[in-house]
Design a protein around this motif. Structure first.
Motif, PDB file in Angstrom:
ATOM      1  N   GLU A   4       0.956  -1.339  -0.061  1.00  0.00           N
ATOM      2  CA  GLU A   4      -0.015   0.082  -0.156  1.00  0.00           C
ATOM      3  C   GLU A   4       0.982   1.397  -0.094  1.00  0.00           C
ATOM      4  O   GLU A   4       0.312   2.401  -0.418  1.00  0.00           O
ATOM      5  CB  GLU A   4      -1.008   0.014   1.090  1.00  0.00           C
ATOM      6  CG  GLU A   4      -1.995  -1.077   1.131  1.00  0.00           C
ATOM      7  CD  GLU A   4      -2.996  -0.782  -0.010  1.00  0.00           C
ATOM      8  OE1 GLU A   4      -3.546   0.321  -0.045  1.00  0.00           O
ATOM      9  OE2 GLU A   4      -3.155  -1.592  -0.897  1.00  0.00           O
ATOM     10  N   THR A   5       1.962   1.185   0.789  1.00  0.00           N
ATOM     11  CA  THR A   5       2.854   2.575   0.883  1.00  0.00           C
ATOM     12  C   THR A   5       4.181   2.344  -0.233  1.00  0.00           C
ATOM     13  O   THR A   5       4.779   3.367  -0.417  1.00  0.00           O
ATOM     14  CB  THR A   5       3.480   2.736   2.128  1.00  0.00           C
ATOM     15  OG1 THR A   5       4.091   1.559   2.574  1.00  0.00           O
ATOM     16  CG2 THR A   5       2.216   2.894   3.190  1.00  0.00           C
ATOM     17  N   ALA A  52       0.951   5.871 -14.066  1.00  0.00           N
ATOM     18  CA  ALA A  52       0.880   6.551 -12.828  1.00  0.00           C
ATOM     19  C   ALA A  52       1.934   6.164 -11.937  1.00  0.00           C
ATOM     20  O   ALA A  52       1.823   4.540 -11.907  1.00  0.00           O
ATOM     21  CB  ALA A  52      -0.487   6.891 -12.131  1.00  0.00           C
ATOM     22  N   GLU A  53       2.774   6.784 -11.294  1.00  0.00           N
ATOM     23  CA  GLU A  53       3.704   6.232 -10.255  1.00  0.00           C
ATOM     24  C   GLU A  53       3.254   6.959  -8.887  1.00  0.00           C
ATOM     25  O   GLU A  53       3.060   8.040  -8.712  1.00  0.00           O
ATOM     26  CB  GLU A  53       5.064   6.478 -10.785  1.00  0.00           C
ATOM     27  CG  GLU A  53       5.613   5.478 -11.933  1.00  0.00           C
ATOM     28  CD  GLU A  53       7.213   5.458 -12.050  1.00  0.00           C
ATOM     29  OE1 GLU A  53       7.735   6.072 -11.369  1.00  0.00           O
ATOM     30  OE2 GLU A  53       7.309   4.624 -13.096  1.00  0.00           O
ATOM     31  N   GLY A  54       3.553   6.241  -7.795  1.00  0.00           N
ATOM     32  CA  GLY A  54       3.208   6.843  -6.461  1.00  0.00           C
ATOM     33  C   GLY A  54       2.969   5.475  -5.601  1.00  0.00           C
ATOM     34  O   GLY A  54       3.240   4.432  -5.956  1.00  0.00           O
ATOM     35  N   PRO A  55       2.611   5.726  -4.216  1.00  0.00           N
ATOM     36  CA  PRO A  55       2.044   4.764  -3.340  1.00  0.00           C
ATOM     37  C   PRO A  55       1.172   3.771  -4.027  1.00  0.00           C
ATOM     38  O   PRO A  55       0.173   4.227  -4.582  1.00  0.00           O
ATOM     39  CB  PRO A  55       1.769   5.669  -2.111  1.00  0.00           C
ATOM     40  CG  PRO A  55       2.336   6.728  -2.132  1.00  0.00           C
ATOM     41  CD  PRO A  55       2.382   6.864  -3.825  1.00  0.00           C
ATOM     42  N   GLY A  56       1.329   2.568  -3.868  1.00  0.00           N
ATOM     43  CA  GLY A  56       0.404   1.382  -4.211  1.00  0.00           C
ATOM     44  C   GLY A  56      -1.361   1.936  -3.895  1.00  0.00           C
ATOM     45  O   GLY A  56      -1.961   1.723  -4.761  1.00  0.00           O
ATOM     46  N   ARG A  61      -6.437   3.783  -5.774  1.00  0.00           N
ATOM     47  CA  ARG A  61      -7.488   4.766  -5.866  1.00  0.00           C
ATOM     48  C   ARG A  61      -7.822   5.676  -7.339  1.00  0.00           C
ATOM     49  O   ARG A  61      -9.165   5.497  -7.686  1.00  0.00           O
ATOM     50  CB  ARG A  61      -7.226   6.074  -4.982  1.00  0.00           C
ATOM     51  CG  ARG A  61      -7.310   5.615  -3.305  1.00  0.00           C
ATOM     52  CD  ARG A  61      -6.937   6.765  -2.461  1.00  0.00           C
ATOM     53  NE  ARG A  61      -7.103   6.240  -1.072  1.00  0.00           N
ATOM     54  CZ  ARG A  61      -6.187   6.393  -0.136  1.00  0.00           C
ATOM     55  NH1 ARG A  61      -5.310   7.375  -0.525  1.00  0.00           N
ATOM     56  NH2 ARG A  61      -6.444   6.079   1.053  1.00  0.00           N
ATOM     57  N   LEU A  62      -6.714   5.671  -7.941  1.00  0.00           N
ATOM     58  CA  LEU A  62      -6.912   6.437  -9.288  1.00  0.00           C
ATOM     59  C   LEU A  62      -7.212   5.286 -10.141  1.00  0.00           C
ATOM     60  O   LEU A  62      -8.373   5.721 -10.878  1.00  0.00           O
ATOM     61  CB  LEU A  62      -5.631   6.721  -9.946  1.00  0.00           C
ATOM     62  CG  LEU A  62      -5.428   7.272 -11.380  1.00  0.00           C
ATOM     63  CD1 LEU A  62      -6.358   8.368 -11.295  1.00  0.00           C
ATOM     64  CD2 LEU A  62      -4.202   7.489 -11.805  1.00  0.00           C
ATOM     65  N   LEU A  63      -7.075   3.993 -10.099  1.00  0.00           N
ATOM     66  CA  LEU A  63      -7.629   2.934 -10.883  1.00  0.00           C
ATOM     67  C   LEU A  63      -9.115   2.952 -10.688  1.00  0.00           C
ATOM     68  O   LEU A  63      -9.959   2.649 -11.635  1.00  0.00           O
ATOM     69  CB  LEU A  63      -6.929   1.557 -10.505  1.00  0.00           C
ATOM     70  CG  LEU A  63      -7.500   0.618 -11.395  1.00  0.00           C
ATOM     71  CD1 LEU A  63      -7.252   0.626 -12.928  1.00  0.00           C
ATOM     72  CD2 LEU A  63      -6.694  -0.809 -11.054  1.00  0.00           C
TER      73      LEU A  63
END
Length: 95
Positions: A4-5, A52-56, A61-63
């Protein structure tokens, strides 16, 4: 998908009537709200590719947001791929 993080990379191909309706701009706005970096671009076959890249948790959430049906246009399906982040991205842009 990553922890998740942990930073991860989401590539999503959005199928439907998603070109010429403000979908990339809308996606960019949602991604920036989540603090993600990457891009959204139109593909020649009518899909929109979102990277997109960032915390899982934020990529997830974007998906989920892409799949809500509350976006401009009409989303029929979203195909996703999770991978290791590549870095080198700055902000979230429309291509």
């Amino acid at each position: 998908m990553a922890d998740e993080t942990e930073t991860t990379r989401l590539t999503a191909w959005v199928h439907g009537s998603v070109q010429g309706v403000g979908f990339r701009w809308w996606t960019r706005s949602r991604a920036l709200e989540l603090g993600l970096v990457g891009h959204a671009r139109n593909l020649p076959d009518g899909r929109v590719e979102v990277v997109a890249e960032g915390p899982g948790r934020d990529c997830r959430r974007l998906l989920d947001t892409l799949r809500t049906g509350n976006s401009p246009g009409r989303v029929n399906t979203v195909v996703e791929r999770w991978s290791d982040p590549r870095g080198g991205l700055d902000g979230f842009v429309e291509r």
